[in-house]
Each structure stands twice: as structure tokens, then as C-alpha cells.
Motif scaffolding. Structure first.
Motif, PDB file in Angstrom:
ATOM      1  N   ARG A 149       0.835  -1.207   0.000  1.00  0.00           N
ATOM      2  CA  ARG A 149       0.000   0.000   0.000  1.00  0.00           C
ATOM      3  C   ARG A 149       0.867   1.254   0.000  1.00  0.00           C
ATOM      4  N   VAL A 150       1.917   1.204   0.799  1.00  0.00           N
ATOM      5  CA  VAL A 150       2.811   2.373   0.878  1.00  0.00           C
ATOM      6  C   VAL A 150       3.539   2.582  -0.458  1.00  0.00           C
ATOM      7  N   VAL A 151       4.039   1.490  -1.023  1.00  0.00           N
ATOM      8  CA  VAL A 151       4.751   1.606  -2.306  1.00  0.00           C
ATOM      9  C   VAL A 151       3.796   2.102  -3.400  1.00  0.00           C
ATOM     10  N   THR A 152       2.565   1.575  -3.395  1.00  0.00           N
ATOM     11  CA  THR A 152       1.584   2.000  -4.410  1.00  0.00           C
ATOM     12  C   THR A 152       1.327   3.506  -4.324  1.00  0.00           C
ATOM     13  N   VAL A 153       1.066   3.977  -3.116  1.00  0.00           N
ATOM     14  CA  VAL A 153       0.786   5.409  -2.951  1.00  0.00           C
ATOM     15  C   VAL A 153       2.008   6.240  -3.358  1.00  0.00           C
ATOM     16  N   LEU A 154       3.185   5.803  -2.892  1.00  0.00           N
ATOM     17  CA  LEU A 154       4.395   6.565  -3.207  1.00  0.00           C
ATOM     18  C   LEU A 154       4.693   6.556  -4.705  1.00  0.00           C
ATOM     19  N   LEU A 189      -5.563   9.401  -3.477  1.00  0.00           N
ATOM     20  CA  LEU A 189      -4.982   8.082  -3.174  1.00  0.00           C
ATOM     21  C   LEU A 189      -5.415   7.596  -1.794  1.00  0.00           C
ATOM     22  N   LEU A 190      -5.432   8.505  -0.832  1.00  0.00           N
ATOM     23  CA  LEU A 190      -5.835   8.116   0.530  1.00  0.00           C
ATOM     24  C   LEU A 190      -7.318   7.771   0.586  1.00  0.00           C
ATOM     25  N   SER A 191      -8.099   8.528  -0.167  1.00  0.00           N
ATOM     26  CA  SER A 191      -9.545   8.281  -0.151  1.00  0.00           C
ATOM     27  C   SER A 191      -9.882   6.993  -0.905  1.00  0.00           C
ATOM     28  N   LYS A 192      -9.297   6.844  -2.082  1.00  0.00           N
ATOM     29  CA  LYS A 192      -9.651   5.707  -2.930  1.00  0.00           C
ATOM     30  C   LYS A 192      -9.051   4.393  -2.424  1.00  0.00           C
ATOM     31  N   PHE A 193      -7.755   4.418  -2.138  1.00  0.00           N
ATOM     32  CA  PHE A 193      -7.087   3.149  -1.823  1.00  0.00           C
ATOM     33  C   PHE A 193      -7.014   2.846  -0.337  1.00  0.00           C
ATOM     34  N   GLU A 194      -6.959   3.878   0.480  1.00  0.00           N
ATOM     35  CA  GLU A 194      -6.913   3.636   1.925  1.00  0.00           C
ATOM     36  C   GLU A 194      -8.288   3.789   2.561  1.00  0.00           C
ATOM     37  N   GLU A 195      -9.242   4.202   1.750  1.00  0.00           N
ATOM     38  CA  GLU A 195     -10.615   4.384   2.221  1.00  0.00           C
ATOM     39  C   GLU A 195     -10.680   5.218   3.493  1.00  0.00           C
ATOM     40  N   MET A 196      -9.857   6.236   3.527  1.00  0.00           N
ATOM     41  CA  MET A 196      -9.822   7.104   4.707  1.00  0.00           C
ATOM     42  C   MET A 196     -10.986   8.080   4.678  1.00  0.00           C
ATOM     43  N   SER A 197     -11.443   8.435   5.869  1.00  0.00           N
ATOM     44  CA  SER A 197     -12.480   9.471   5.991  1.00  0.00           C
ATOM     45  C   SER A 197     -11.835  10.837   5.742  1.00  0.00           C
ATOM     46  N   TYR A 198     -12.685  11.842   5.510  1.00  0.00           N
ATOM     47  CA  TYR A 198     -12.150  13.195   5.327  1.00  0.00           C
ATOM     48  C   TYR A 198     -11.338  13.619   6.562  1.00  0.00           C
ATOM     49  N   ALA A 199     -11.831  13.237   7.740  1.00  0.00           N
ATOM     50  CA  ALA A 199     -11.137  13.633   8.973  1.00  0.00           C
ATOM     51  C   ALA A 199      -9.737  13.018   9.026  1.00  0.00           C
ATOM     52  N   ASP A 200      -9.638  11.735   8.648  1.00  0.00           N
ATOM     53  CA  ASP A 200      -8.326  11.076   8.665  1.00  0.00           C
ATOM     54  C   ASP A 200      -7.390  11.657   7.605  1.00  0.00           C
ATOM     55  N   ILE A 201      -7.946  11.950   6.429  1.00  0.00           N
ATOM     56  CA  ILE A 201      -7.114  12.552   5.368  1.00  0.00           C
ATOM     57  C   ILE A 201      -6.627  13.929   5.833  1.00  0.00           C
ATOM     58  N   ALA A 202      -7.542  14.664   6.472  1.00  0.00           N
ATOM     59  CA  ALA A 202      -7.172  15.998   6.968  1.00  0.00           C
ATOM     60  C   ALA A 202      -6.025  15.893   7.967  1.00  0.00           C
ATOM     61  N   GLU A 203      -6.099  14.911   8.865  1.00  0.00           N
ATOM     62  CA  GLU A 203      -5.035  14.727   9.853  1.00  0.00           C
ATOM     63  C   GLU A 203      -3.735  14.325   9.170  1.00  0.00           C
ATOM     64  N   SER A 258       5.966   9.055  -9.033  1.00  0.00           N
ATOM     65  CA  SER A 258       5.972   8.600 -10.426  1.00  0.00           C
ATOM     66  C   SER A 258       7.223   7.830 -10.836  1.00  0.00           C
ATOM     67  N   LYS A 259       7.916   7.262  -9.871  1.00  0.00           N
ATOM     68  CA  LYS A 259       9.068   6.419 -10.216  1.00  0.00           C
ATOM     69  C   LYS A 259       9.073   5.215  -9.287  1.00  0.00           C
ATOM     70  N   ARG A 260       9.068   4.046  -9.869  1.00  0.00           N
ATOM     71  CA  ARG A 260       8.939   2.841  -9.071  1.00  0.00           C
ATOM     72  C   ARG A 260      10.133   2.625  -8.124  1.00  0.00           C
ATOM     73  N   ASP A 261      11.341   2.750  -8.670  1.00  0.00           N
ATOM     74  CA  ASP A 261      12.533   2.515  -7.835  1.00  0.00           C
ATOM     75  C   ASP A 261      12.577   3.494  -6.666  1.00  0.00           C
ATOM     76  N   LEU A 262      12.291   4.756  -6.996  1.00  0.00           N
ATOM     77  CA  LEU A 262      12.297   5.782  -5.961  1.00  0.00           C
ATOM     78  C   LEU A 262      11.215   5.490  -4.918  1.00  0.00           C
ATOM     79  N   ALA A 263      10.054   5.027  -5.402  1.00  0.00           N
ATOM     80  CA  ALA A 263       8.949   4.718  -4.478  1.00  0.00           C
ATOM     81  C   ALA A 263       9.371   3.630  -3.484  1.00  0.00           C
ATOM     82  N   GLU A 264      10.090   2.619  -3.966  1.00  0.00           N
ATOM     83  CA  GLU A 264      10.532   1.547  -3.056  1.00  0.00           C
ATOM     84  C   GLU A 264      11.557   2.079  -2.053  1.00  0.00           C
ATOM     85  N   ASP A 265      12.476   2.913  -2.534  1.00  0.00           N
ATOM     86  CA  ASP A 265      13.466   3.502  -1.624  1.00  0.00           C
ATOM     87  C   ASP A 265      12.776   4.343  -0.553  1.00  0.00           C
TER      88      ASP A 265
END
Lengths: 170, 212
Positions: free
Chosen positions: B42-47, B164-178, B52-59
Motif C-alpha cells: 500500500r505504501v509503495v503504491t501510494v508513493l 490516493l488516501l480516499s480511494k485506496f486507503e478508504e480514509m475518511s475526510y477527517a483522517d485525510i485531513a489529519e 511517479s518512479k517505481r525505484d524511488l517509491a521503493e526507496d
């Protein structure tokens, strides 16, 4: 419901309302009002449908294809290396601190000895020291002036008269 | 901001990942590995979508987990674990983007290899693709993925993170705001604009996934 004064753009207001509706972020009352309007307003319903379908298309986004075990292993290795470096840095810092502390203590001792020496020297070289030592002579200067014989006075000094002490020979 | 004991206790009871993190705080290596296994994709996907770079996202994902591990001793549950984790993700991604912008080594907004004739702007690429020069046909999965990815990249950084947080992490507005350090109202507006922008970018493909 969204305040129209704060959001003069009706389309923006509508989008905000619909987005919040799709994200399940409306109160029961707001939700009910939106659903009533959806049933009556074709444009409103059409906009909701477009926003929803565009949102659903995000499911096509590629997900990270990861070698889980490898990722965990390399991350743990990185953390281990970083931790050992931190320990090394901590040890080096500790040694440096200990060395500085020891040097400080040594300098303190040297400074104290030096101060003691200076203080002693100062006390020994005080100008009134001679006066203090000669106090018995000063106290008896009138009587001593009457004595003409230096040898006699020398004999008295040897007897310890002027220091207020008597020699062992007496 | 200090976190009250009752708040910490509530999150400990509600969130199993918070309980795992508390074990990590007590130097439980297995709990840390479990948390990584649960979140690393999930973290790699969001990053990956943020930089926009896979290698960088993993790092960067590794840096995120390193930060989690380093801050374990001071961890106090003041929110869901995922909210706390993605706050770190957001910070790490922001720092990386700033660093990339300074060095100008990488075009942050273009992940897909660009051929010589393709426009650099994702929105332009989408428009070109949908220009009607090609006959109508069904998009395959990778084409659709690429188009949606470009649409997401056409969003600004904040909109992208919120989406990304709303769609993939299904976070509420309050959680995204935090997570993003913004107000709930700001997130509401941000997501609304993001949805509208996505709709505009994907408009040519909304009819059953076909190239017009």
C-alpha cells in the motif's frame, strides 16, 4: 447543506455536495436532501454518475507488485546497518565526552594547584607580614632603645624574647 | 500535542495495527515485520503514484519504515495506525519531491516513458490519445491503467495525495485531513475538485472504457 454564499459557483457547490455524498461524508439530513434532488433533477443525477464513473476508473490504476519477503529483508537489513552506525556514533560521542571530561578534570586540578601556589605566595609576601613577625620588638621599642649593647640584644633575640618564645637552651 | 491516556487506550482497543506498533515499541521484531507485510504494498503504491518512479517509491517506502522503527520508542497512539503511517508517507514524499525539484534530475510528473512525439503534459497526452484519430476500440487493461495513471498525474500534489488516501486507503475526510495537516473543509473542497478534474481528464473514456 453547503453554504451558497461561501461557494458562489453553483457547479463547485454541486460537485462538493456530490463528492461528499459519494464519499459517505454527509449527515443523514444532507444525504436525504441529496437523494430527493437526485430523484428530481436529471442534471444533478447525470453529474453524480459522471463523477462516480471517473472515480471507479481509478480501480484500473496498477498496484505495486512487490516481492514481499525481499522488501522486508532489505528493509530490516537497512535498519540494522543504520542502527549499528548509530551505536558506533553513540560510542564515539561517548568516548569524546569522556575524554573532554577527563581533560576538564585535569585542567581543574592544575588550576587549583596554581591558585593555591599563587595564594600562598601572596600571603607570604604580604607587607604586614614583617610587622606581624616584629610585633614583640615594636611593642617594646621604647625599652629596647635604651639598651646600648647590641650583643646583649642579640643574646635576647637568641633567647626568643622578640618572638615571644623561649629557646630550648633556656 | 499531547495525547490523553484514554485516547491512546481507545485506539489500542480499536486498531489491531496500533497494538502491533505497541509491540514494535517494545522491540518485538516479528511485530515490525508483520506491520511491514501488511502495509508495504500500500505504501509503495501510494508513493509510486506520488513520485511517479517505481525505484524511488521503493526507496522511499523503506525510508518510511525506517522512520517508523526509529520513532517506535516515542510512539503514542493518537490516531489509527494507518493515519499515522500515511502522515509519514506524505512527509517523506513531500521531501523527496522538493529534493527532486531542487536537483531537477527527474520529471516528477511524468512516469511513463515518453516517446519523441508525445506531449509532456499528462492532460495533453490524454487529449491526444482521445483525439479521434484512432478507430473506436476497447481499451485493454494496461492501456486503461496507463490512461488513468496519467489522469491522476495531471492532478496537483495535494489532490493526488487526497485521492490516493480516499480511494485506496478508504480514509475518511477527517483522517485525510489529519494525515495531510489540513482542515476537513479543505479536504472536502480538495477532493471535490480532484473528482471534477479526474472526470474532465477521463471524459473521453467514460463510455464503457473505449477509445473514441
Amino acid at each position: 447543506m453547503t453554504d451558497p454564499i461561501a461557494h458562489p459557483d453553483a457547479k463547485t457547490e454541486m460537485d462538493e455536495l456530490l463528492a461528499a455524498y459519494l464519499d459517505n461524508e454527509l449527515s443523514e439530513t444532507e444525504r436525504s436532501l441529496v437523494e430527493t434532488r437526485l430523484a428530481e433533477d436529471d442534471n444533478f443525477r447525470g453529474r453524480l454518475d459522471e463523477l462516480d464513473r471517473a472515480w471507479d476508473m481509478l480501480d484500473a490504476l496498477p498496484k505495486a507488485d512487490l516481492d514481499d519477503e525481499k522488501f522486508v529483508r532489505t528493509t530490516v537489513e537497512m535498519i540494522t546497518v543504520a542502527a549499528s552506525q548509530e551505536i558506533q556514533q553513540y560510542e564515539q560521542q561517548r568516548k569524546r565526552t569522556a575524554t573532554v571530561r577527563q581533560a576538564g578534570i585535569a585542567l581543574g586540578i592544575v588550576a587549583l594547584v596554581g591558585m593555591g601556589f599563587v595564594l600562598t605566595q601572596w600571603r607570604l609576601s604580604r607587607p604586614d607580614r614583617v610587622l606581624v613577625e616584629s610585633l614583640p620588638v615594636i611593642e617594646n621599642v621604647d625599652e629596647l632603645e635604651r639598651v646600648d649593647n647590641i650583643e646583649f640584644l642579640e643574646a635576647l633575640r637568641k633567647e626568643g624574647l622578640f618572638t615571644g618564645e623561649t629557646s630550648d637552651e633556656s | 500535542m499531547s495525547i490523553s491516556e484514554s485516547t491512546a487506550r481507545r485506539y489500542e482497543l480499536q486498531d489491531p495495527d496500533v497494538r502491533l506498533m505497541l509491540l514494535v515499541r517494545d522491540d518485538d521484531a516479528a511485530a515490525f515485520e508483520e506491520l511491514m507485510l501488511r502495509y508495504q504494498r500500500r505504501v509503495v503504491t501510494v508513493l509510486e503514484h506520488l513520485v511517479s518512479k517505481r525505484d524511488l517509491a521503493e526507496d522511499l517506502a523503506q525510508e518510511v519504515f525506517m522512520r517508523v522503527y526509529r520513532s517506535r520508542k516515542t510512539y503514542v497512539p493518537g490516531s489509527r495506525f494507518s493515519t499515522w503511517l500515511f502522515t509519514i508517507v506524505n512527509n517523506v514524499a513531500s521531501n523527496a519531491r522538493r529534493s527532486l525539484a531542487r536537483r531537477k534530475e527527474v520529471q516528477v510528473t511524468s512516469s511513463v516513458e515518453q516517446s519523441g512525439s508525445q506531449p509532456a503534459n499528462p492532460m495533453e497526452r490524454i487529449a491526444t490519445a482521445a483525439s479521434g484519430l484512432m478507430p473506436t476500440r476497447q481499451l485493454d487493461k494496461s492501456e486503461m491503467g496507463s490512461i488513468v495513471r496519467q489522469a491522476v498525474e495531471s492532478l496537483n500534489e495535494r489532490q493526488r495525495m487526497a485521492v490516493l488516501l480516499s480511494k485506496f486507503e478508504e480514509m475518511s475526510y477527517a483522517d485525510i485531513a489529519e494525515t495531510m495537516g489540513m482542515s476537513v473543509q479543505a479536504i472536502k473542497s480538495l477532493l471535490s475538485r480532484a473528482r471534477a478534474n479526474l472526470k474532465e481528464a477521463l471524459q473521453p473514456y467514460l463510455q464503457e472504457g473505449t477509445v473514441p
